[in-house]
Write a protein that holds these residues in place. Structure first.
Motif, PDB file in Angstrom:
ATOM      1  N   GLN A 170      16.649  16.736 -16.220  1.00 35.06           N
ATOM      2  CA  GLN A 170      17.215  16.238 -17.469  1.00 35.06           C
ATOM      3  C   GLN A 170      18.091  17.292 -18.141  1.00 35.06           C
ATOM      4  N   THR A 171      19.081  16.832 -18.882  1.00 32.81           N
ATOM      5  CA  THR A 171      19.885  17.723 -19.718  1.00 32.81           C
ATOM      6  C   THR A 171      19.354  17.625 -21.141  1.00 32.81           C
ATOM      7  N   VAL A 172      18.939  18.753 -21.681  1.00 31.55           N
ATOM      8  CA  VAL A 172      18.240  18.764 -22.971  1.00 31.55           C
ATOM      9  C   VAL A 172      19.017  19.622 -23.963  1.00 31.55           C
ATOM     10  N   GLU A 173      19.134  19.108 -25.186  1.00 31.34           N
ATOM     11  CA  GLU A 173      19.786  19.848 -26.270  1.00 31.34           C
ATOM     12  C   GLU A 173      18.869  19.839 -27.484  1.00 31.34           C
ATOM     13  N   ALA A 174      18.583  21.007 -28.039  1.00 31.52           N
ATOM     14  CA  ALA A 174      17.737  21.111 -29.229  1.00 31.52           C
ATOM     15  C   ALA A 174      18.581  20.861 -30.476  1.00 31.52           C
ATOM     16  N   VAL A 175      18.056  20.028 -31.375  1.00 27.48           N
ATOM     17  CA  VAL A 175      18.727  19.738 -32.649  1.00 27.48           C
ATOM     18  C   VAL A 175      18.016  20.525 -33.742  1.00 27.48           C
ATOM     19  N   THR A 176      18.741  21.357 -34.471  1.00 26.35           N
ATOM     20  CA  THR A 176      18.122  22.245 -35.465  1.00 26.35           C
ATOM     21  C   THR A 176      18.666  21.971 -36.863  1.00 26.35           C
ATOM     22  N   GLN A 177      17.875  22.347 -37.857  1.00 26.61           N
ATOM     23  CA  GLN A 177      18.290  22.311 -39.257  1.00 26.61           C
ATOM     24  C   GLN A 177      17.797  23.591 -39.921  1.00 26.61           C
ATOM     25  N   ASN A 178      18.611  24.159 -40.818  1.00 26.74           N
ATOM     26  CA  ASN A 178      18.252  25.429 -41.455  1.00 26.74           C
ATOM     27  C   ASN A 178      16.975  25.336 -42.283  1.00 26.74           C
ATOM     28  N   TRP A 179      16.698  24.139 -42.855  1.00 26.84           N
ATOM     29  CA  TRP A 179      15.534  23.995 -43.724  1.00 26.84           C
ATOM     30  C   TRP A 179      14.232  23.809 -42.945  1.00 26.84           C
ATOM     31  N   ALA A 180      14.328  23.501 -41.656  1.00 26.16           N
ATOM     32  CA  ALA A 180      13.128  23.181 -40.863  1.00 26.16           C
ATOM     33  C   ALA A 180      12.288  24.434 -40.617  1.00 26.16           C
ATOM     34  N   ARG A 181      10.969  24.245 -40.577  1.00 27.95           N
ATOM     35  CA  ARG A 181      10.022  25.324 -40.305  1.00 27.95           C
ATOM     36  C   ARG A 181       8.891  24.804 -39.411  1.00 27.95           C
ATOM     37  N   PRO A 182       8.215  25.682 -38.670  1.00 33.32           N
ATOM     38  CA  PRO A 182       7.120  25.246 -37.793  1.00 33.32           C
ATOM     39  C   PRO A 182       6.007  24.557 -38.567  1.00 33.32           C
ATOM     40  N   ASP A 183       5.392  23.581 -37.916  1.00 36.52           N
ATOM     41  CA  ASP A 183       4.297  22.818 -38.515  1.00 36.52           C
ATOM     42  C   ASP A 183       3.035  23.037 -37.687  1.00 36.52           C
ATOM     43  N   PRO A 184       1.848  23.131 -38.321  1.00 39.35           N
ATOM     44  CA  PRO A 184       0.620  23.338 -37.548  1.00 39.35           C
ATOM     45  C   PRO A 184       0.379  22.276 -36.480  1.00 39.35           C
ATOM     46  N   SER A 185       0.845  21.047 -36.708  1.00 40.87           N
ATOM     47  CA  SER A 185       0.629  19.977 -35.725  1.00 40.87           C
ATOM     48  C   SER A 185       1.368  20.231 -34.418  1.00 40.87           C
ATOM     49  N   TRP A 186       2.383  21.101 -34.432  1.00 38.82           N
ATOM     50  CA  TRP A 186       3.109  21.411 -33.201  1.00 38.82           C
ATOM     51  C   TRP A 186       2.193  21.990 -32.128  1.00 38.82           C
ATOM     52  N   LEU A 187       1.151  22.688 -32.553  1.00 41.35           N
ATOM     53  CA  LEU A 187       0.240  23.303 -31.578  1.00 41.35           C
ATOM     54  C   LEU A 187      -0.492  22.258 -30.738  1.00 41.35           C
ATOM     55  N   ASN A 188      -0.482  20.999 -31.179  1.00 40.93           N
ATOM     56  CA  ASN A 188      -1.185  19.954 -30.445  1.00 40.93           C
ATOM     57  C   ASN A 188      -0.451  19.522 -29.191  1.00 40.93           C
ATOM     58  N   TYR A 189       0.864  19.792 -29.112  1.00 42.17           N
ATOM     59  CA  TYR A 189       1.583  19.284 -27.938  1.00 42.17           C
ATOM     60  C   TYR A 189       2.487  20.297 -27.234  1.00 42.17           C
ATOM     61  N   VAL A 190       2.630  21.517 -27.734  1.00 42.28           N
ATOM     62  CA  VAL A 190       3.361  22.514 -26.938  1.00 42.28           C
ATOM     63  C   VAL A 190       2.442  23.042 -25.838  1.00 42.28           C
ATOM     64  N   VAL A 191       3.020  23.415 -24.701  1.00 44.23           N
ATOM     65  CA  VAL A 191       2.205  23.879 -23.572  1.00 44.23           C
ATOM     66  C   VAL A 191       2.548  25.292 -23.124  1.00 44.23           C
ATOM     67  N   THR A 192       3.701  25.829 -23.507  1.00 43.86           N
ATOM     68  CA  THR A 192       4.067  27.167 -23.051  1.00 43.86           C
ATOM     69  C   THR A 192       3.458  28.228 -23.964  1.00 43.86           C
ATOM     70  N   ALA A 193       3.122  29.373 -23.367  1.00 44.68           N
ATOM     71  CA  ALA A 193       2.537  30.470 -24.133  1.00 44.68           C
ATOM     72  C   ALA A 193       3.519  30.993 -25.181  1.00 44.68           C
ATOM     73  N   LYS A 194       4.812  31.009 -24.846  1.00 42.73           N
ATOM     74  CA  LYS A 194       5.798  31.522 -25.794  1.00 42.73           C
ATOM     75  C   LYS A 194       5.846  30.652 -27.047  1.00 42.73           C
ATOM     76  N   ALA A 195       5.852  29.334 -26.873  1.00 45.27           N
ATOM     77  CA  ALA A 195       5.907  28.434 -28.025  1.00 45.27           C
ATOM     78  C   ALA A 195       4.645  28.548 -28.871  1.00 45.27           C
ATOM     79  N   ARG A 196       3.478  28.546 -28.226  1.00 42.44           N
ATOM     80  CA  ARG A 196       2.221  28.632 -28.974  1.00 42.44           C
ATOM     81  C   ARG A 196       2.141  29.940 -29.764  1.00 42.44           C
ATOM     82  N   SER A 197       2.542  31.036 -29.120  1.00 45.53           N
ATOM     83  CA  SER A 197       2.482  32.339 -29.777  1.00 45.53           C
ATOM     84  C   SER A 197       3.428  32.401 -30.974  1.00 45.53           C
ATOM     85  N   ALA A 198       4.647  31.861 -30.816  1.00 50.31           N
ATOM     86  CA  ALA A 198       5.629  31.902 -31.901  1.00 50.31           C
ATOM     87  C   ALA A 198       5.175  31.054 -33.089  1.00 50.31           C
ATOM     88  N   ILE A 199       4.618  29.861 -32.816  1.00 51.18           N
ATOM     89  CA  ILE A 199       4.162  28.983 -33.897  1.00 51.18           C
ATOM     90  C   ILE A 199       2.996  29.626 -34.639  1.00 51.18           C
TER      91      ILE A 199
END
Length: 741
Positions: free
Chosen positions: A475-504
């Motif tokens: 697949q070709t994937v593009e991330a859509v970002t907004q300056n006001w957006a910030r990580p949410d605790p619920s993100w930890l429920n579905y990320v699987v990579t160590a880098k993402a979990r550690s950053a959140i």
């Protein structure tokens, strides 16, 4: 002379005895360690110099004396274990002499009085660092055995970043322990095997050491599920005779066709391992016959060009099964594994798995980073495997710089050790490698941490999708970002990579710290105001001296401790303003006395609204501290709040700030006439008053009525009163009340 200690398979002292255990040899002329030492010398003689061999002999004599009073549970002298570990490294990896010496000495720091400094003086700094990297941490102030193990593993991974021989010694140590689990108690044997299955086998796989991984998995299964292992082993033995005819026919046909194409390839059949069969049966829900009826053949070619030509021959000879082809030569796995995989319909209509690779690729696939020592003079790819291993370790450690503790480190390591990869593309055509099951949010963090932190959605092949969308190959994937957006605790429920979990986690941890500091400052200022003081008017020298007396380096650290409930604001205020440093301040007022704390309702990380009574602006409230987490706000009439006050749990008077804004959940218990359209009428009335329904649950129902609990969001107590008045005007609403606790 020290009393001999009985040592278990992991090197831990179990109890002491004045004599060797039954079965142990006490005769100086019957020393099994001498035979093992000579076998080790013979193994390294072919690739070592005389000076190096003498150094190995010296290491043996030193370790033999250090472990002289120690025996394994099997009764053999404990020194036999490190010698066996060294033999594995010498025979199966051709490890250099420093690594061999480290293997012989790998338990002396942990299990004897020998220090790292002594090893450095006798055998050099290189050997001492290797032994220290393998040694478990001892005398830790951890809360649980799991944390002790996690700390040990963390130390080992850090040592690996400096020298990969640390993990090779540790894997050889673990392999010999797994081969000799017999005398260990069943529960400890299973626990030890489970750790091997969860950590060390995947770690060997991550480093490309296929043969070591297979053996560790087989031994672990044998210890965890001995009955299942024996049943499968017997079933394989019974079925093996029928396979010979199919495999023989398949190999002969492939050889003839490759010869016709003028390809000089080696053909061999692959026996499926018991654990691989068992895992496939469990994951796919297949019977043994359906798994074992898949035959496997390996083709070894001279170069990559021959591999692709051999693939064409295979697909010309037998029909390929769609979707079962993988090209790991063009896109190698993270551990350096390269091969072509395909599944074809062979003779008699049975599926045949085919792996096609070069001989050099096969050596790397079987031995991984060990090939650096095993084939150093023959192939250059072994150095590439070693470089890849270092790159993975350093990248992993880079992501873990700000993780919370050893258990979190262990969690992230487990996530990173299962790299069943997929490949996706950025809009610019760059390839991003991710583990199977990765989401669009994992992709965003893989591109860059800042992109992940500000991501609000993604486009997959041009279509907008939510962040939790699972990605697929190609697949070709593009991330859509907004300056006001910030990580949410619920993100930890579905990320699987160590880098993402550690950053959140790192972002949320910093956010919680900032909110705790702000809350702590408000609480401390409230207490100081009662003394007609404030932090601004207190002399800086006085604050600094009191901070040192209380064990804090910075004022923010103290404020954070107050906000998290680890320190009482009243007590801190008295200490900061006392005439003598370190004075013990008596609390002459109750914890709930004084000016109430103003609650805004938006301090979500350190001020939590209790779910039992769901307070909203306008309610009379009280706050209770949960040490380390912050303040939990209850309604004053909540039964739990009354219980906490009786138990004298730390609490503070609290009031809602007049500026408190937001949407607050509240629960209503409603008794309704059970007829068509009732729920729609109730929902319409709630929406009419500007509230949202979050949840609707039927708790009791009969032929005429139903009792329901509705969770809705309101602005404050006045807003709730308007909604209740509106609902009472509906004829189908028989009774309505707000739940208390």
């Amino acid at each position: 002379m020290a009393e001999p200690a009985l040592i278990d398979r992991q090197g831990s002292r179990l109890h002491r005895t004045k004599h060797p255990p039954k079965g142990g040899s006490s005769s100086p002329t019957e020393r099994p360690q001498d035979a093992l030492a000579e076998s080790l010398i013979e193994s390294i003689a072919g690739y070592s110099e005389p000076k190096q061999i003498e150094a190995v002999r010296q290491a043996f004599r030193f370790a033999d004396a250090a472990h002289a009073d120690q025996f394994r549970l099997s009764g053999e002298p404990y020194i036999c274990h490190p010698l066996e570990v060294a033999l594995i490294l010498a025979k199966e990896m051709r490890m250099d002499v420093a690594g061999i010496i480290a293997a012989i000495l790998h338990d002396v720091i942990e299990d004897t009085q020998v220090t790292k400094e002594e090893l450095s003086d006798l055998f050099g700094q290189e050997v001492a660092e290797l032994v220290d990297g393998v040694t478990k941490l001892t005398q830790l102030d951890s809360k649980s055995k799991q944390e002790v193990q996690a700390d040990s593993l963390r130390k080992m991974i850090l040592a690996m970043a400096k020298d990969l021989r640390v993990i090779l010694v540790k894997l050889a140590d673990r392999l010999h322990n797994m081969r000799t689990l017999g005398p260990m108690a069943m529960d400890r044997r299973r626990r030890f095997a489970r750790e091997t299955q969860d950590i060390y086998a995947p770690l060997a796989d991550r480093l490309g050491m296929h043969r070591k991984r297979l053996e560790l998995e087989e031994l672990a299964m044998q210890a965890i599920y001995p009955m299942r292992y024996r049943v499968l082993k017997k079933a394989i033995k019974r079925a093996r005779g029928n396979r010979k005819e199919v495999i023989g026919t398949t190999e002969q046909a492939i050889c003839e066709r490759l010869r016709e194409a003028d390809l000089r390839c080696e053909i061999s059949s692959r026996e499926k391992h018991i654990y691989s069969i068992y895992k496939k049966m469990c994951v796919k829900g297949l019977s043994f016959r359906r798994v074992y009826d898949v035959y496997a053949v390996r083709v070894l070619a001279c170069d990559p060009d021959e591999c692709y030509r051999a693939l064409g021959v295979m697909h010309g000879l037998y029909k390929p099964i769609p979707g079962r082809f993988k090209d790991y030569i063009a896109l190698p796995k993270d551990n350096g594994y390269q091969s072509l995989h395909t599944v074809v319909v062979g003779p008699y209509g049975v599926p045949v798995e085919v792996q096609i690779r070069t001989r050099d690729m096969h050596r790397i696939a079987e031995n991984g980073i060990a090939a650096h020592w095993l084939y150093k003079k023959e192939i250059d790819q072994s150095d590439a495997a070693k470089a890849r291993a270092y790159a993975w370790i350093n990248e992993f450690l880079e992501h873990q710089k700000n993780e919370g503790g050893s258990l979190e480190f262990l969690d992230n390591l487990k996530v990173d050790l299962f790299p069943s990869e997929i490949y996706v593309f950025t809009p610019q055509g760059d390839i991003i490698k991710l583990p199977r099951g990765a989401t669009a949010l994992d992709f965003a963090y893989a591109v860059h941490t800042e992109i992940g932190d500000t991501c609000v959605g993604a486009r997959i092949n041009g279509q907008m999708v939510p962040l939790h969308t699972v990605l697929s190959n190609g697949q070709t994937v593009e991330a859509v970002t907004q300056n006001w957006a910030r990580p949410d605790p619920s993100w930890l429920n579905y990320v699987v990579t160590a880098k993402a979990r550690s950053a959140i986690r790192n972002y949320l941890r910093n956010l919680k710290t900032q909110e705790a500091v702000r809350l702590g400052r408000r609480m401390l200022e409230a207490e100081l105001r009662k003394l007609n003081l404030s932090l601004e008017v207190l002399p800086a020298e006085q604050i600094d001296s009191r901070l040192q007396a209380m064990g804090f380096e910075r004022l923010d650290d103290l404020l954070e401790a107050i906000g998290l409930g680890d320190r009482m604001a009243l007590l801190v205020a008295r200490q900061l303003t006392s005439d003598r440093e370190g004075v013990d301040v008596a609390l002459d007022e109750g914890p709930g006395s004084g000016t109430p704390l103003l609650i805004q309702g938006t301090e979500g990380m350190v001020v939590n609204l209790a779910r039992c009574c769901r307070p909203i602006p306008g309610d009379a409230i009280v706050g209770f501290f949960n040490p380390g987490k912050g303040l939990v706000v209850h309604r004053s009439e909540c039964k739990n709040a009354l219980e906490f006050q009786k138990k004298q749990i730390t609490w503070v008077r609290a009031e809602w700030d007049s500026q408190a804004k937001g949407d607050f959940p509240v629960e209503l218990r409603v008794v309704l006439w059970d007829r068509r359209g009732t729920l729609a009428e109730v929902a319409s009335a709630i929406a009419e008053k500007g509230a949202n329904i979050e949840n609707f649950q039927v708790t009791q129902q009969d032929s005429h009525t139903s009792t329901d609990v509705i969770t809705l969001t309101v602005k404050d107590r006045v807003h709730l009163a308007r909604i209740i008045r509106r609902l009472r005007k509906i004829p189908v609403v028989l009774r309505i009340q707000r739940t208390k606790a």
